[in-house]
Design an enzyme around this catalytic site. Sequence first.
Site, PDB file in Angstrom:
ATOM      1  N   GLY A  29       0.794  -1.220   0.000  1.00 29.94           N
ATOM      2  CA  GLY A  29       0.000   0.000   0.000  1.00 29.94           C
ATOM      3  C   GLY A  29       0.828   1.273   0.000  1.00 29.94           C
ATOM      4  O   GLY A  29       0.309   2.351  -0.219  1.00 29.94           O
ATOM      5  N   CYS A 237     -27.276  -9.802 -16.921  1.00 25.19           N
ATOM      6  CA  CYS A 237     -26.700  -9.409 -18.207  1.00 25.19           C
ATOM      7  C   CYS A 237     -27.687  -9.762 -19.319  1.00 25.19           C
ATOM      8  O   CYS A 237     -28.246 -10.854 -19.332  1.00 25.19           O
ATOM      9  CB  CYS A 237     -25.371 -10.120 -18.416  1.00 25.19           C
ATOM     10  SG  CYS A 237     -24.695  -9.915 -20.079  1.00 25.19           S
ATOM     11  N   CYS A 240     -25.748 -12.712 -21.578  1.00 30.26           N
ATOM     12  CA  CYS A 240     -25.424 -14.036 -21.053  1.00 30.26           C
ATOM     13  C   CYS A 240     -26.215 -14.387 -19.804  1.00 30.26           C
ATOM     14  O   CYS A 240     -26.097 -15.487 -19.275  1.00 30.26           O
ATOM     15  CB  CYS A 240     -23.917 -14.144 -20.780  1.00 30.26           C
ATOM     16  SG  CYS A 240     -23.421 -13.282 -19.286  1.00 30.26           S
ATOM     17  N   CYS A 262     -22.438  -7.439 -19.418  1.00 36.68           N
ATOM     18  CA  CYS A 262     -21.217  -7.630 -18.617  1.00 36.68           C
ATOM     19  C   CYS A 262     -20.122  -6.691 -19.101  1.00 36.68           C
ATOM     20  O   CYS A 262     -19.880  -6.595 -20.309  1.00 36.68           O
ATOM     21  CB  CYS A 262     -20.680  -9.058 -18.777  1.00 36.68           C
ATOM     22  SG  CYS A 262     -21.708 -10.315 -18.060  1.00 36.68           S
ATOM     23  N   CYS A 268     -18.337 -12.752 -20.341  1.00 36.58           N
ATOM     24  CA  CYS A 268     -19.624 -12.815 -21.035  1.00 36.58           C
ATOM     25  C   CYS A 268     -19.537 -13.817 -22.195  1.00 36.58           C
ATOM     26  O   CYS A 268     -20.419 -14.657 -22.380  1.00 36.58           O
ATOM     27  CB  CYS A 268     -19.979 -11.430 -21.567  1.00 36.58           C
ATOM     28  SG  CYS A 268     -21.713 -11.206 -21.957  1.00 36.58           S
TER      29      CYS A 268
END
Lengths: 286, 256
Positions: A29, A237, A240, A262, A268
């Site tokens: 970080g 979606c 899909c 997606c 997808c």
Amino acid sequence: MNEYNFAYLDEQTKRMIRRAILKGLAVPGYQVPFASREMPMPYGWGTGGVQVSAATLTPEDTFKVIDQGADDTTNAVSIRKFFENTAGVETTEETEKATVIQTRHRIPEAKLREDQIIVYQVPIPEPLRFLEPRETETRKMHSLEEYGLMHVKLYEDISQHGAISTAYAYPVKVLDRYVMDPSPIPKFDNPKLEMDAIQLFGAGREQRIYAVPPHTKVVSLDFEDYPFEATKADHPCDLCGAEDSYLDEVIMDDAGNRMFVCSDTDYCRSRREAGHVGRLVEENTA
Amino acid sequence: MTPLLQVKGIEKRYGARIGCADVSFDLFPGEVMGIVGESGSGKSTLLNCMAGHLEPDAGQVIFDTRADGPVDTVTMSEPVRRMLGRTDWAFVHQHARDGLRMSVSAGGNIGERLMAVGDRHYGDIRDRAIDWLGRVEIEESRVDDRPSAFSGGMQQRLQIARNLVTGPRLVFMDEPTGGLDVSVQARLLDLLRGLVREMGLSAIIVTHDLAVVRLLADRLMVMKSGHVVEAGLTDQVLDDPQHAYTQLLVSSVLQV
């Protein structure tokens, strides 16, 4: 080909970047300064990510680039071509097959493995920047762990919108120490930041590299009475039928029709190949 | 009784020039100390040295901390000193803009110190912010407005609320009424006097306005060219000035 050194950058530069990456991994970080190079693309196109990828790639790697989840948008195509030309590495659109994935603004839906590396393109690495413009001051805040200001931003969100409206670049605390900007990924992806793969973040213009090692604790900041929520559009979606993936909203015409699809094109496609169908596909075949 | 703050031989030089030199005094709990002097006399330098914004070249600033008793704040580590600055100390700037975050709402400004010391409950933070707005006579409906939409007097009151919300024991004020018109000044002074008495605060007030110290301060120090030329009870110093400079200062006040 080979007018270029492997992966465009010279070996000394790659060593310098690798040292920054190793330091970043050792202090999760923490933003490690590095001497960012001029790359043959404009700032904001992923110059930081490209340099980290160049330092990370080996000739045996398989490389994948996504831009907002998609493999076929300008940014993704041009960076993929860049490394095809300069490194001659294998490229792929399938998340499973890739060993190094460079991404802009998304984490793939498929779970990443320990033998994979994901490289994020970061525009502004400093999570405190818009609250405290002085770099000297933000550095001091990081070193002394003074992160009250980060919550002021979330407070402002709730007081203005009734909920934490920060939807992307949602600040996280890494290993109970450094507050980090996870690059502009949607907050839907925040829980995935605790993953098996190595995560590297490169900011070219700001000349910073930071990293999250595998299996590292990453906590999204929140309030006790307004806990963190990973949100997405409340739809399946339309291509899909997936209900668990992050969706893009696409306006279809000026009569109010729209579709949700997606944002991860590879996810997808693989679902459709496996026989899943969404609303629009059903309507068209009916 | 242990003094809340003991200042011993503070000295700050800017190169060959003296900022302030050889300043020593004790401040007891609940006491308000005024520092007056002309521009460039070293009062702000002294205040910044005591509040940890400037590093003095010599001397000690010993603060009676809640946990460890009297500690020299000049030599303590920076994280501890900054923590003190957010909890037991408060600093009111002359210009509210220096002490506020102008792009953050009034509630956020007050809440910042609470969040900085680890408060993580939005509802509580907001309730306390609203409570403090009330105490400094700002309407509750302004809680989500930015300070840039406030008048100068309101900004100053907001700055005071933001500083006092964590219940500090010592407040440093640098010309808290400077730049405000007289009626707003009077209201602010009234408010400050009430808060200081009610919370039992100790305060150090730097000003060039003798009326302000007459109203607020128990004791008074007069500075000239970096040195303290006279010190004593406020009324005593103002009514019977001994040093030539203090006499000049007192006689220079305009009468209406």
